[in-house]
Scaffold this motif. Structure first.
Motif, mmCIF file in Angstrom:
data_model
loop_
_atom_site.group_PDB
_atom_site.id
_atom_site.type_symbol
_atom_site.label_atom_id
_atom_site.label_comp_id
_atom_site.label_asym_id
_atom_site.label_seq_id
_atom_site.Cartn_x
_atom_site.Cartn_y
_atom_site.Cartn_z
ATOM 1 N N SER A 129 -5.221 -6.979 -5.195
ATOM 2 C CA SER A 129 -5.104 -7.815 -3.995
ATOM 3 C C SER A 129 -5.314 -6.997 -2.729
ATOM 4 O O SER A 129 -5.860 -7.496 -1.738
ATOM 5 N N LEU A 130 -4.902 -5.741 -2.758
ATOM 6 C CA LEU A 130 -5.070 -4.886 -1.578
ATOM 7 C C LEU A 130 -6.546 -4.703 -1.241
ATOM 8 O O LEU A 130 -6.930 -4.702 -0.065
ATOM 9 N N TYR A 131 -7.401 -4.569 -2.257
ATOM 10 C CA TYR A 131 -8.824 -4.344 -2.024
ATOM 11 C C TYR A 131 -9.632 -5.637 -1.973
ATOM 12 O O TYR A 131 -10.713 -5.664 -1.371
ATOM 13 N N LEU A 132 -9.125 -6.702 -2.593
ATOM 14 C CA LEU A 132 -9.919 -7.922 -2.705
ATOM 15 C C LEU A 132 -9.915 -8.738 -1.408
ATOM 16 O O LEU A 132 -10.958 -9.287 -1.015
ATOM 17 N N PHE A 133 -8.757 -8.827 -0.748
ATOM 18 C CA PHE A 133 -8.686 -9.673 0.438
ATOM 19 C C PHE A 133 -9.572 -9.194 1.593
ATOM 20 O O PHE A 133 -10.156 -10.031 2.298
ATOM 21 N N PRO A 134 -9.713 -7.899 1.846
ATOM 22 C CA PRO A 134 -10.677 -7.478 2.866
ATOM 23 C C PRO A 134 -12.105 -7.909 2.569
ATOM 24 O O PRO A 134 -12.897 -8.128 3.493
#
Length: 220
Positions: A129-134
């Motif tokens: 989620s940390l990398y996907l939302f950006p």
């Protein structure tokens, strides 16, 4: 508190706890999947998801750009604080912050939890989620630029900056934790390696001496 998903097979599809029901199969083994911190996982995903949804469906609840801007920024602020101070510490055992030194320079400070490794499922949820939302926000930025909606483009760029600050912080923190672990392993090898080697050599020497002493007796 644990969130458990349990599956169990019964011989007759009925429960023994009530009269007249059949015994569960003896070989049936519950299949369990659980989060150690289910509320933290929900909080980690909640605010960033609400920020994206409030941006995408803003036309449903308002026509005012100011209201959309304030709503999205509020969710982004909650998300930034939650990820930085709560979910990172509980889900992956990491925490970061920076402070201003006396000379005016910025100093990064990293913390990593020692002992048990992070829960694998919680760790995957955190990092994905940390990398996907950006990535979502970057796609929205491209769409805003194509439509020449520069106000919304500014809002999306702020969202990308907020998300990237946590990515950079946790990437640095994770790298620092792995470096400390490697240094600790090298230090332990330097401290205990020679003694272990000498002990092994001593055992081999004693075994060789015992074999040599037993050889003449066997021949006699």
């Amino acid at each position: 508190e644990n969130l458990k998903l349990v599956g169990q097979t019964y011989a007759g599809g009925r429960d023994r706890s009530r009269p007249g029901t059949m015994e569960p199969e003896a070989a049936a083994v519950p299949q369990t999947e659980q989060f150690k911190h289910p509320k933290t996982v929900v909080a980690h995903l909640l605010f960033r998801t609400l920020a994206v949804l409030s941006y995408l469906f803003s036309s449903i609840y308002t026509k005012s750009f100011i209201i959309v801007f304030i709503t999205v920024i509020t969710f982004l602020a909650f998300d930034f604080w939650t990820v930085k101070n709560v979910s990172g510490r509980l889900l992956v055992g990491l925490r970061w912050w920076n402070k201003v030194a006396e000379d005016g320079s910025t100093e990064w400070v990293f913390e990593s939890k020692k002992g048990k490794a992070p829960h694998p499922l919680e760790s995957r949820v955190f990092w994905w989620s940390l990398y996907l939302f950006p990535v979502f926000w970057t796609l929205l930025a491209i769409l805003s630029l194509m439509k020449l909606h520069f106000g919304y483009l500014l809002l999306v760029l702020i969202a990308i900056a907020v998300n990237m600050s946590n990515i950079v912080g946790y990437w640095k923190c994770d790298t620092d934790a792995k470096k400390k672990l490697s240094q600790a392993a090298v230090r332990m090898a330097g401290e205990y390696g020679p003694s272990l080697f000498s002990s092994a050599a001593s055992l081999i020497q004693k075994a060789s001496a015992a074999t040599a002493a037993a050889a003449p007796q066997a021949s006699a």
